[in-house]
Motif scaffolding. Structure first.
Motif, short mmCIF file in Angstrom:
data_model
loop_
_atom_site.label_atom_id
_atom_site.label_comp_id
_atom_site.label_asym_id
_atom_site.label_seq_id
_atom_site.Cartn_x
_atom_site.Cartn_y
_atom_site.Cartn_z
N VAL A 99 0.87 -1.17 0.00
CA VAL A 99 0.00 0.00 0.00
C VAL A 99 0.90 1.22 0.00
N ASN A 100 0.59 2.13 -0.85
CA ASN A 100 1.41 3.33 -1.00
C ASN A 100 2.87 2.98 -1.24
N GLY A 101 3.08 1.98 -2.05
CA GLY A 101 4.44 1.61 -2.39
C GLY A 101 5.19 0.91 -1.28
N LYS A 102 4.50 0.68 -0.17
CA LYS A 102 5.19 0.05 0.95
C LYS A 102 4.66 -1.37 1.16
N THR A 103 5.57 -2.32 1.26
CA THR A 103 5.17 -3.71 1.47
C THR A 103 4.60 -3.88 2.87
N ILE A 104 3.40 -4.41 2.94
CA ILE A 104 2.78 -4.52 4.26
C ILE A 104 2.29 -5.92 4.60
N GLY A 105 2.39 -6.84 3.66
CA GLY A 105 1.93 -8.18 3.98
C GLY A 105 2.31 -9.14 2.87
N ALA A 106 1.89 -10.37 2.99
CA ALA A 106 2.24 -11.36 1.99
C ALA A 106 1.14 -12.41 1.87
N VAL A 107 1.01 -12.95 0.69
CA VAL A 107 0.11 -14.09 0.51
C VAL A 107 0.92 -15.23 -0.08
N GLY A 108 0.47 -16.43 0.11
CA GLY A 108 1.20 -17.56 -0.41
C GLY A 108 0.32 -18.77 -0.60
N VAL A 109 0.82 -19.70 -1.38
CA VAL A 109 0.12 -20.96 -1.58
C VAL A 109 1.09 -22.09 -1.30
N LEU A 110 0.64 -23.02 -0.49
CA LEU A 110 1.47 -24.17 -0.13
C LEU A 110 0.89 -25.42 -0.76
N GLY A 111 1.74 -26.18 -1.39
CA GLY A 111 1.27 -27.43 -1.99
C GLY A 111 2.43 -28.39 -2.11
N PRO A 112 2.18 -29.58 -2.59
CA PRO A 112 3.27 -30.53 -2.80
C PRO A 112 4.20 -29.98 -3.88
N THR A 113 5.46 -30.39 -3.83
CA THR A 113 6.38 -29.92 -4.88
C THR A 113 5.79 -30.20 -6.26
N ARG A 114 5.05 -31.27 -6.33
CA ARG A 114 4.37 -31.63 -7.57
C ARG A 114 3.11 -30.77 -7.72
N MET A 115 3.29 -29.47 -7.87
CA MET A 115 2.11 -28.63 -8.07
C MET A 115 2.17 -27.98 -9.45
N ASP A 116 1.06 -27.42 -9.86
CA ASP A 116 1.01 -26.78 -11.17
C ASP A 116 1.57 -25.36 -11.05
N TYR A 117 2.91 -25.28 -11.14
CA TYR A 117 3.57 -24.01 -10.87
C TYR A 117 3.03 -22.87 -11.73
N GLY A 118 2.83 -23.17 -13.01
CA GLY A 118 2.37 -22.12 -13.91
C GLY A 118 1.08 -21.51 -13.44
N LYS A 119 0.12 -22.37 -13.18
CA LYS A 119 -1.20 -21.88 -12.77
C LYS A 119 -1.12 -21.15 -11.44
N VAL A 120 -0.46 -21.77 -10.48
CA VAL A 120 -0.43 -21.19 -9.14
C VAL A 120 0.30 -19.85 -9.14
N ILE A 121 1.41 -19.80 -9.86
CA ILE A 121 2.16 -18.54 -9.91
C ILE A 121 1.29 -17.45 -10.52
N ALA A 122 0.58 -17.79 -11.58
CA ALA A 122 -0.28 -16.80 -12.22
C ALA A 122 -1.34 -16.31 -11.24
N ILE A 123 -1.92 -17.23 -10.50
CA ILE A 123 -2.98 -16.85 -9.56
C ILE A 123 -2.43 -15.97 -8.44
N VAL A 124 -1.33 -16.40 -7.86
CA VAL A 124 -0.76 -15.62 -6.76
C VAL A 124 -0.37 -14.22 -7.24
N ASP A 125 0.22 -14.19 -8.40
CA ASP A 125 0.66 -12.91 -8.95
C ASP A 125 -0.52 -11.96 -9.14
N PHE A 126 -1.54 -12.48 -9.80
CA PHE A 126 -2.70 -11.64 -10.08
C PHE A 126 -3.39 -11.23 -8.78
N MET A 127 -3.40 -12.17 -7.85
CA MET A 127 -4.08 -11.93 -6.58
C MET A 127 -3.43 -10.80 -5.80
#
Lengths: 347, 347
Positions: free
Chosen positions: B302-330
């Motif tokens: 917020v206002n250019g200042k990092t104030i929090g984080a979101v993340g997704v936890l899954g098995p190493t065998r996860m759909d990196y492409g999809k998850v990265i896209a979702i987290v990024d957009f989110m």
DNA sequence: TGTTAGCACTCTCCTCTAATGAGTGCTAAC
DNA sequence: GTTAGCACTCATTAGAGGAGAGTGCTAACA
């Protein structure tokens, strides 16, 4: 066929041994571990009778016996005797209950944690019902240009605050007037009880501040009524379930934990059919996920009025005596703490 | 030995197929499913090379190959290509983000729910850090004989209230004076920054109300600093883990869920080594419970200042492409929501 | 009539073995 | 450099057999 003293002794032995070992109990085991003065063969005959009476059952031909729901029920109602609390547990509960607490939520979560720790099972605690709380008093405090803090004191003593958008053209006097009118008209009523006529009065008295009133009412609505429906249930020690041999099966765990995420079924589980202590055994629970579980629950009071409930959930094969003693003592301790400490948040 | 184009294609095929099926991938499977124009034997040769390079491994002799941590890393860094978000998911996130929200907690829990739903994995959301918030303003409101409501407005806009015991002999003017002194001396400081000298001043100015001050300071301490340490992490969709074939094992589930109950390890998992999006794969996590897990996390501002984080936890065998896209957009959506809606609670 | 010993029987659980099948590495031919 | 062929490995599965726990029944006993 009738239950006689020997049958009772044998049933008690079966229940106790099965609770301890989680293995089907054979006639030989009983003869060895419990000194009944008769041979395994005699015990076998009695066991056949007990099975016919519906108190025990066989998982398969020529396995030992395990208690049926009815068997547990008979055990709890007629065989268990007085439940004694170990001095150790008693001391732990008492030590906890002397801690000073100011927030009702803390009390509830502490209770939940303690219950699951002492029983190694899952605890359920339903906090004091907020729903019925009524409007007490309203204050306004300055916040930022165009916004004020609306502080609501409910009749049960809970204080909540919300930011409310107001026009730029409202003075402190205007706000005070709004508060005065609300305080005068609404004291003791929940919003759902506010009659149309009452609203009408407020509106006409404060026609200038219509915008503020709308906002305030919206907030009030959320504060006074919104919380009624989904009063959360505090769960503790859910992971303890994973240690129970009856939950070795992953699908069972999954469906159980799914239910844990919902509120309604848990509430149903916890809310007793009657005041005081309740024991619900196995299939007596309506939900199929809890068919192999029993719940020991009890209500607690403030000023003689029941305001919440605590419970312990475990496999039907639980140590009823111990758990009942703990739940019983806990609710009494809780009732005491609430009566003494008067933390905010109960009616 | 070097990676060439064909090796890359084969590695990508292995990762993709393993992500989809959770089964070790054989040379034959690759030849069949992916049109590489070479025979299984050739692929076998290449796979032997890939294994030597450390990108894939065999669970046992003569099983198919599975990607190693390094293999996933290479895939994420070099092979995955641009991550595209499905229109459907995009729409869902956008629809959610237009909802009006007033409490920061709602935003956080909504985000958590949405993340776990879209990914079918477990979500972690760290709300805006409250810790650094400083004292803004203090008000007192009447409550009951001997008690007043202390309302604290923090500099970040959060409003909290507490009941404070006061003696019977304090008048409204006394309280106002206390508030005035606090407001004057402490504005902008967190309690830990309050110098001894400053406290001394307050004490000497208000020697009569010492009892009240002690209480007030205790409350302030809890409000301003206490929350810093155990800023909770919102978990969503923990049960999704049970659907992953890598968590068929009950002991694994138990130890995983045990970690979920603690805050510190999760925070470690979530807090990135650098701003923006982070991918932590398998053993790159220090905790042994997460050795088979990957985390996609990102910070929001917020206002250019990092104030929090979101993340997704899954098995190493996860759909990196999809998850990265979702987290990024989110995170972008979240940043936007916070900038626009300005719900209370962030600094 | 109630109790007990004896015994055949049942059924689960464990272990061992063999068959199956997927997948590999190597070799030799293309 | 690529490919077909082949022997080999190893997890998984199914089935067989034995061990063990426990029963029900019968007959003898007090």
């Amino acid at each position: 066929m009738q239950m006689d003293e020997r049958k009772r002794k044998i049933l008690r032995a079966i229940v106790q041994d099965y609770i301890a070992t989680a293995e089907p109990v054979g006639s030989r085991t009983i003869a060895r571990k419990f000194d009944l003065g008769v041979s395994p063969a005699t015990i076998r005959n009695e066991m056949a009778d007990l099975e016919e009476l519906g108190f025990i059952e066989q998982p398969y031909t020529s396995a030992g016996r395990i208690p049926s729901d009815a068997g547990y029920r008979y055990f709890v109602d007629c065989l268990m005797g007085a439940q004694t609390l170990s001095d150790e547990d008693k001391e732990i509960i008492e030590r906890e209950s002397t801690k000073k607490i100011c927030e009702i939520q803390e009390v509830v979560s502490q209770t939940s944690r303690l219950l699951s720790e002492l029983t190694s099972l899952t605890s359920l605690v339903l906090g004091p019902q907020k729903g019925k709380s009524a409007f007490g008093k309203m204050h306004f405090l300055p916040y930022q240009p165009g916004q004020v803090i609306m502080v609501i004191v409910k009749e049960n003593g809970v204080v909540e605050n919300h930011i409310v958008d107001v026009g730029d053209n409202l003075t402190a006097e205007d706000l005070q007037k709004v508060a005065d009118v609300f305080n005068q008209k609404m004291k003791g009523y929940s919003l759902s009880q506010v009659k149309r006529s009452m609203l009408h009065e407020i509106y006409s008295e404060l026609s200038r501040q219509r915008h503020l009133i709308d906002n305030a009412l919206e907030m009030l609505d959320a504060i006074l009524d919104g919380s009624e429906e989904d009063e959360p249930i505090y769960l503790g020690g859910t992971l303890n379930m994973l240690n129970q041999p009856e939950f070795r099966d992953l699908d069972k765990v999954k469906s159980l934990f799914k239910v844990f995420e919902e509120n309604e079924p848990l509430k149903k589980l916890l809310l007793p059919r009657q005041e005081g202590l309740n024991v619900t055994i196995g299939g007596e629970n309506t939900l199929k996920e809890f068919r192999d579980c029993s719940v020991i629950s009890a209500t607690y009071k403030v000023n003689g009025k029941t305001i919440g409930a605590v419970g312990v959930l475990g496999p039907t094969r639980m140590d009823y005596g111990k758990v009942i003693a703990i739940v019983d003592f806990m609710t009494k301790s809780l009732t005491e703490v609430l009566a003494r400490g008067k933390p905010r948040g109960y009616k």
